[in-house]
Design an enzyme around this catalytic site. Structure first.
Site, PDB file in Angstrom:
ATOM      1  N   GLU A 195       1.186  10.778  -8.565  1.00  0.00           N
ATOM      2  CA  GLU A 195       2.512  10.769  -9.188  1.00  0.00           C
ATOM      3  C   GLU A 195       2.453  11.286 -10.621  1.00  0.00           C
ATOM      4  OE1 GLU A 195       4.942   7.295  -9.016  1.00  0.00           O
ATOM      5  OE2 GLU A 195       4.300   6.766  -6.991  1.00  0.00           O
ATOM      6  N   SER A 262     -12.584  10.135   5.610  1.00  0.00           N
ATOM      7  CA  SER A 262     -13.279   9.572   6.754  1.00  0.00           C
ATOM      8  C   SER A 262     -12.911  10.349   8.006  1.00  0.00           C
ATOM      9  CB  SER A 262     -12.915   8.091   6.933  1.00  0.00           C
ATOM     10  OG  SER A 262     -11.624   7.813   6.440  1.00  0.00           O
ATOM     11  N   ASP A 334       1.407   5.888   1.230  1.00  0.00           N
ATOM     12  CA  ASP A 334       1.892   5.848  -0.156  1.00  0.00           C
ATOM     13  C   ASP A 334       2.208   4.391  -0.501  1.00  0.00           C
ATOM     14  OD1 ASP A 334       2.902   6.227  -2.633  1.00  0.00           O
ATOM     15  OD2 ASP A 334       4.523   7.580  -2.045  1.00  0.00           O
ATOM     16  N   ASP A 337       3.512   2.912  -6.543  1.00  0.00           N
ATOM     17  CA  ASP A 337       4.575   3.583  -7.299  1.00  0.00           C
ATOM     18  C   ASP A 337       4.436   3.239  -8.771  1.00  0.00           C
ATOM     19  OD1 ASP A 337       5.875   5.055  -5.393  1.00  0.00           O
ATOM     20  OD2 ASP A 337       7.534   3.653  -5.101  1.00  0.00           O
TER      21      ASP A 337
END
Length: 821
Positions: A195, A262, A334, A337
């Site tokens: 971000e 991975s 995600d 924030d």
């Protein structure tokens, strides 16, 4: 003269004797902490004898009357072999490294204290189910049994490192295990940095439309255009100091290029040559000596479990039982924030909320520093999360005046039941029970790949933040924390997590690639860890009607770069076979030699070949030339080549070829010009670092795996004993992934990859194979410190069976723990 000569001999001989005595004393003290695997010990906290049998690879097979007794044995075995590693993980998570290492680690401690992971872990103990709490306590008692034994019998303080960094060792507690899991979540998280970097680049770019080139979305994402970052914020700072992340081997704050990767893939019975399901898994973490991973087998009441553990965590995180196999890959959910909290101009101790200004939650904490005065921090939390310093990930560069950044993150939960989920998974009898167990998992979010006797499945486990449809930045840029539409509304129900069970094609897999196409806010993520390895995986999986353990092994060890195969024809299109022969010794002749080698290359990143080095240096120099002109010093944040960016530029997708023109020059450069100049840059760099004879170059000389000791690895002389260096194949975009450092003077050093590999064939479960990157022991004088290293490098494995008789037949030692009456 003879007199002086005799005295010179005596003095020299005396020095030799003193050095020999010093070495002997050091060796004696260090060797005192070498574990004795053949013994009987009486301990507190077990109900009946526990047997810890070590096979010939020093893998402990642990047997006990109850599960609690077995977990006690695992704690003891972990502490026998990895006590120093466990203590360092705990101290890191607690923010207490500076008590040992001084001010050098102060920045790490400050950041960890602000996140308050240890307090959250302590409060999460009560959130676990009763069985998990009992097993956590049993594991802690096993660790403490080893600590007590070391203290009682003067066993070299438990590890050689303790002599160089002496300090009191506190007893192990259940919260210590929970906080290590949170520390793993921190190492695997990248969306905070993503971000901030996206915001910084959007501000720096002359044309904001070009943001989609340098930080591209995974193909097929169909993301609508985002607003410019400056449009989301009331006022942006004109100048802001940026500070790099703490540069210390013990720092858990990893750049986004190392946020976790991975591989895992599974075949159903219909796609298996032998008629049984097959699972392959190789989770990727930063390399170290010893490895993060530790192999173990536990004989539980529900049956045997075998696979990879992490010292400090009482669970087999990846492995198999007699009925179920499971693997983990980073999901790239995600789950973070950044919120910009507006301060009250009249009272900066308060911040704006949807209901007006409100005081921060505050608490003071003291950081003790070796040989210096302690530092007192005031921790601040908003409704959205902890307030972070402006220096962290250069947050100050995107923070408006009168605001402070706060972090929302799923791992910042005081009711985190992820450990309960991990322990329940070990006892699951089939895929349904395993999926049910995953519901309690919070963080780090992972893709869980499963096989039972007949079926295969993949499920994202971990809490998915519920964002509003009207979220201003869709979680891709920092947002104003007081606006209701930007705040999280709890988490989605577990049923919303992507799930694939028994697919018709009979093959499942994940290479950190995009797994679903769903609209925001159910999108999972806009940033994924792979767009290249998955191409090669698809080809290998679809190239066979049926698979075997060996074909899965070949895929795990595959070194072909799909990125190289697709990019070289693009960037070299106007350079191959278009120039006249050049005289020897000229840059043009060197360029022609390089192009001739690459023209015959199939993209295999083999350690013995020169082409991978030429290709890697060329792409690195090309990306630098393309972006430096537009974003200046921010180019230093892009340490690794982004294949999608190069492809967009050279295919001129949506006008991306504009990157090829140097805006500060009078002429208009083409992409062919940039490719030619970058190749010259690369060949000059190669000549300075590896020589001018291109045909004799070896990729493995530049791509050395660096399994370095996090503390002793920089100590002169000692580093030659504790660090493990190996020439390796693979690269950033191969299934045999060897992530490069991206930093000068050795940007292609292999620093991040598969510390564990496992393949489980349920047609013949005892043929399952495993390996870790170094060895079982953390003691550099042990023969088990690096005995796996060459096997790992050569792509070899060791067998591990749940057959107790086979383990006993190859036992190198047995420790028996008996109850103290």
């Amino acid at each position: 003269m003879a007199f002086y000569f005799r005295w010179l001999l005596r003095i020299t001989g005396g020095f030799v004797v003193l050095i020999a005595l010093a070495i002997a004393v050091v060796y004696y003290l260090a060797s005192r902490s070498l574990p004795d695997y053949n013994k009987t010990l009486r301990v507190e906290g077990i109900s009946a004898p526990v047997e810890i049998m070590r096979d010939n690879a020093n893998v402990p097979h642990i047997f006990g009357e109850t599960d609690a007794d077995v977990f006690h044995g695992l704690g003891y075995a972990h502490a026998q072999d990895r006590l120093w590693q466990m203590i360092m993980l705990r101290r890191t998570a607690q923010g207490r490294l500076s008590e040992i290492f001084g001010s050098r680690t102060l920045d790490i401690d400050k950041l960890l204290r602000r996140l308050d992971l240890y307090r959250l872990a302590s409060s999460s103990v009560e959130a676990q189910d009763t069985r998990t709490v009992d097993l956590l306590e049993a594991y802690a008692q096993g660790v403490n049994a080893r600590i007590d034994e070391v203290n009682r019998d003067a066993l070299g303080r438990g590890a050689p490192e303790m002599f160089l960094f002496p300090h009191a060792v506190a007893p192990w507690r259940p919260a210590d295990s929970l906080v290590i899991l949170k520390l793993m979540a921190l190492q695997l998280s990248s969306h905070l940095e993503e971000e901030v970097l996206r915001a910084r680049v959007s501000i720096a770019l002359p044309d904001p439309e070009r943001l989609r080139d340098i930080m591209p979305d995974a193909p097929g994402s169909g993301i609508a255009a985002l607003p410019e970052y400056s449009a989301l914020m009331p006022e942006m700072p004109r100048f802001a100091k940026t500070t790099p992340l703490p540069d210390h081997p013990l720092s858990p704050f990893k750049p986004r290029a190392f946020a976790g990767a991975s591989n895992a893939w599974a075949a159903a019975t219909s796609r298996s040559a032998a008629g049984g399901t097959i699972l392959a898994n190789d989770p990727h973490l930063g390399f170290s000596a010893p490895s993060t991973w530790y192999l173990a087998r536990l004989e539980l009441q529900s049956g045997g479990v075998i696979g990879g553990t992490i010292p400090g965590l009482p669970t087999v995180l990846v492995g198999r039982s007699a009925r179920l196999g499971w693997g983990l890959t980073s999901s790239y959910l995600d789950d973070q924030d950044v919120f910009m909290e507006e301060l009250d101009p009249d009272n900066p101790q308060e911040y704006r909320t949807p209901d007006g200004f409100k005081p921060f939650e505050t608490r003071k904490t003291i950081i003790e520093i070796k040989d210096e005065a302690p530092v007192t921090l005031t921790l601040r939390w908003s409704d959205n999360g902890p307030v972070l310093p402006a220096s962290h990930y250069s947050l100050g560069a995107v923070t408006p005046p009168g605001h402070v950044p706060a972090l929302g993150w799923t791992a910042l939960s005081g009711e985190d039941t992820s450990m309960s989920a991990a322990i329940a998974l070990m006892g699951a009898a089939d895929i349904e029970e395993a999926l049910d167990a995953g519901e309690a998992f919070i963080a780090p979010a992972q893709n869980l790949t499963l096989v039972d006797d007949e079926r295969i499945a993949l499920k994202l486990i971990g809490a998915m933040p519920r964002r509003e449809d009207a979220h201003r930045s869709k979680g891709r840029l920092p947002s104003l924390g007081w606006q209701p539409e930007n705040r999280w509304q709890g988490h989605f129900d577990y049923s919303a997590n992507p799930e694939f069970v028994a697919p018709v094609g009979g093959i499942l897999g994940n290479t950190n690639n995009k797994i679903v196409e769903r609209p925001f806010p159910l999108h999972v993520s806009y940033s994924w860890g792979d767009s290249q390895r998955v191409k090669r995986w698809q080809r290998l999986m679809q190239g066979r009607q049926v698979h075997t353990r060996d074909s899965f092994m070949e895929a795990q060890l595959d070194t072909v770069s799909s990125a190289a195969r697709s990019l070289l024809p693009l960037i070299g299109a106007d350079l191959w076979f278009t120039a006249e022969a050049a005289p020897k010794g000229t840059p043009e002749r060197q360029r022609q030699r390089a192009l001739a080698l690459l023209a015959e290359w199939n993209g295999e990143m083999n350690e013995h070949m020169p082409e991978p080095l030429i290709y890697s240096a060329w792409l690195r120099a090309l990306q630098e030339r393309l972006i430096r002109d537009e974003i200046g010093t921010l180019a230093e944040e892009f340490t690794h080549v982004e294949p999608l960016f190069i492809e967009r530029v050279f295919r001129d997708i949506d006008g991306a070829a504009a990157w090829c023109n140097v805006i500060r020059s009078a002429t208009e450069e083409t992409c062919a010009d940039m490719a030619r100049l970058a190749l010259d840059d690369a060949l000059l760099w190669i000549a300075e670092h590896h020589g001018r004879q291109l045909e004799t170059l070896r990729w493995g000389d530049a791509h050395q795996a660096t399994h370095d000791h996090p503390v002793l690895g920089e100590v002169p002389v000692l580093r030659y004993f504790v660090n493990i260096r190996q020439s390796t194949s693979g690269g950033d975009n191969t299934l045999l992934r060897g992530r490069t450092s991206g930093k000068e003077p050795a940007p292609f050093t292999n620093v991040h990859g598969a510390g564990y590999r496992g393949i489980y064939d349920f047609a013949d479960p005892d043929s399952s194979v495993f390996i870790t990157s170094t060895g079982q022991s953390g003691h550099f004088l042990s023969r088990y410190y690096d005995d796996f290293a060459q096997l790992w490098r050569r792509g070899e494995y060791i067998p591990m069976s749940l057959d107790a008789d086979l383990a006993r037949a190859a036992a190198v030692g047995t420790t028996t723990l008996r109850p103290r009456r």
